[in-house]
Design an enzyme around this catalytic site. Structure first.
Site, short mmCIF file in Angstrom:
data_model
loop_
_atom_site.label_atom_id
_atom_site.label_comp_id
_atom_site.label_asym_id
_atom_site.label_seq_id
_atom_site.Cartn_x
_atom_site.Cartn_y
_atom_site.Cartn_z
N ASP A 1 0.83 -1.20 0.00
CA ASP A 1 0.00 0.00 0.00
C ASP A 1 0.87 1.25 0.00
O ASP A 1 0.37 2.38 -0.08
CB ASP A 1 -1.01 -0.01 1.16
CG ASP A 1 -0.38 -0.13 2.52
OD1 ASP A 1 0.87 -0.17 2.62
OD2 ASP A 1 -1.14 -0.16 3.52
N SER A 2 2.21 1.05 0.03
CA SER A 2 3.13 2.15 -0.23
C SER A 2 2.85 2.77 -1.59
O SER A 2 3.32 3.88 -1.88
CB SER A 2 4.58 1.66 -0.16
OG SER A 2 4.77 0.53 -0.97
N ASP B 1 -0.91 -6.15 -0.40
CA ASP B 1 -1.24 -5.54 0.90
C ASP B 1 -2.75 -5.37 1.03
O ASP B 1 -3.42 -4.94 0.06
CB ASP B 1 -0.61 -4.16 0.99
CG ASP B 1 0.60 -4.14 1.90
OD1 ASP B 1 0.86 -5.15 2.59
OD2 ASP B 1 1.30 -3.11 1.92
N GLU C 1 9.29 -4.52 10.33
CA GLU C 1 9.66 -3.19 9.82
C GLU C 1 10.08 -2.27 10.96
O GLU C 1 9.42 -2.20 12.01
CB GLU C 1 8.47 -2.56 9.06
CG GLU C 1 8.81 -1.14 8.57
CD GLU C 1 7.85 -0.58 7.54
OE1 GLU C 1 6.89 -1.26 7.15
OE2 GLU C 1 8.08 0.58 7.13
O1 KIV Z 1 3.59 -1.08 1.66
C1 KIV Z 1 4.74 -1.53 1.56
O2 KIV Z 1 5.45 -1.32 0.58
C2 KIV Z 1 5.23 -2.35 2.67
C3 KIV Z 1 6.69 -2.67 2.70
C4 KIV Z 1 7.48 -1.46 2.95
C5 KIV Z 1 7.00 -3.77 3.64
O3 KIV Z 1 4.48 -2.73 3.51
#
Ligand code: KIV
Length: 284
Positions: free
Chosen positions: A45-46, A84, A183
């Protein structure tokens, strides 16, 4: 190279082979990661921050993740694909959690879903696993709780907080998670959790003692000059390289040196129509 499955990831822990994970959000980046031999791709979700330019991940929707996940699947068939679950798509009830996880598998073609949290989400994890969908846990710095944490801050620095992160990791694994992202925690704590758990851990900002590592693709490619946290290594100066390519393009267009003759089509001369063989495979 063979298709990566959940079985290979479990074996990697036993054989002490580091697992590589990167984020990707589109087919082009996913293909490059696949060709480079990456084991697993996370449609994180990044994407809300990387693609959407938002300040955090909270506005990301299930449909957005499914859309990007499908694009990634088209570009990369070999790596194991994790999606995610966005904020508020699993926290409210087990029914919603299962339905939304199923949506990411059906529409996004994900092979597993990732949920942030520990003891507070064990029922959701167990229900999704019972529905036949593999779950990746995510503990420590959990970006969907950015407001509760008072910002994106390293977690588990003190004894009680460290024990909390360990208990959260154990809880999601006991509920059925087959892998856990750690994380933003001290490297000593990450190594302790990795030793404690029977399933692989994937670290980001968690030191070298994890079973694998994940980085956001644009971070490792050095594409954002304004984002250089301690835990990111830039394996390429992407911003400088790409900016200079764009500048060259702008210069060539302005100088009328692009396109040149070999980059242009010609009309057939009269009487030569039969000889025309220009094959256009992709013309926008
Ligand atoms: O949303 C994301 O990219 C993540 C990673 C940084 C682990 O959860």
């Amino acid at each position: 190279m063979r298709k990566v499955t959940i079985v290979n990831l479990a074996e990697a822990k036993v054989q002490k082979q580091p697992i590589t994970m990167v984020t990707a959000y589109d087919a082009t980046m996913a293909k490059i990661a696949d060709d480079a031999g990456v084991d697993t791709i996370l449609v994180g979700d990044s994407l809300g921050m990387v693609i959407g330019g938002r300040d955090n991940t909270l506005e990301v929707t299930l449909e957005e993740v499914a859309y990007h996940c499908r694009a990634v699947r088209r570009g990369a068939s070999r790596p194991f694909l994790v999606a995610d679950m966005p904020f508020m798509t699993y926290q409210t009830s087990t029914d919603e959690a299962v339905r939304h996880a199923g949506y990411l598998v059906r529409r996004g073609r994900a092979e597993a879903v990732k949920l942030e949290g520990g003891e507070s989400i064990v029922e959701q994890v167990a229900a999704i696993v019972a529905a036949g969908i593999p779950v990746v846990g995510h503990v420590g710095l959990t970006p969907q709780s950015v407001h509760a944490m008072g910002g994106f801050k390293v977690q588990g620095r003190h004894q009680a907080a460290a024990d909390r992160v360990l208990l959260d990791a154990r809880a999601v694994v006991e509920a059925g998670a087959f892998m856990v992202v750690l994380e933003g925690i001290p490297k000593e704590l990450a190594a302790r959790i990795t030793h404690d758990l029977a399933v692989p851990t994937i670290g980001i900002g968690a030191g070298v003692g994890c079973d694998g590592q994940v980085l956001v693709c644009t971070d490792l490619l050095g594409m954002n000059p304004d984002f250089r946290p301690k835990f990111v290594r830039q394996f390429m100066q992407g911003y400088d390289l790409m900016r200079s390519a764009f500048e060259s393009y702008v210069g060539a267009v302005r100088a009328r040196s692009f396109p040149n003759d070999s980059e242009s089509f010609s009309s057939p001369a009269a009487g030569e129509r039969k000889a025309v063989g220009d094959k256009v495979t992709r013309l926008y």
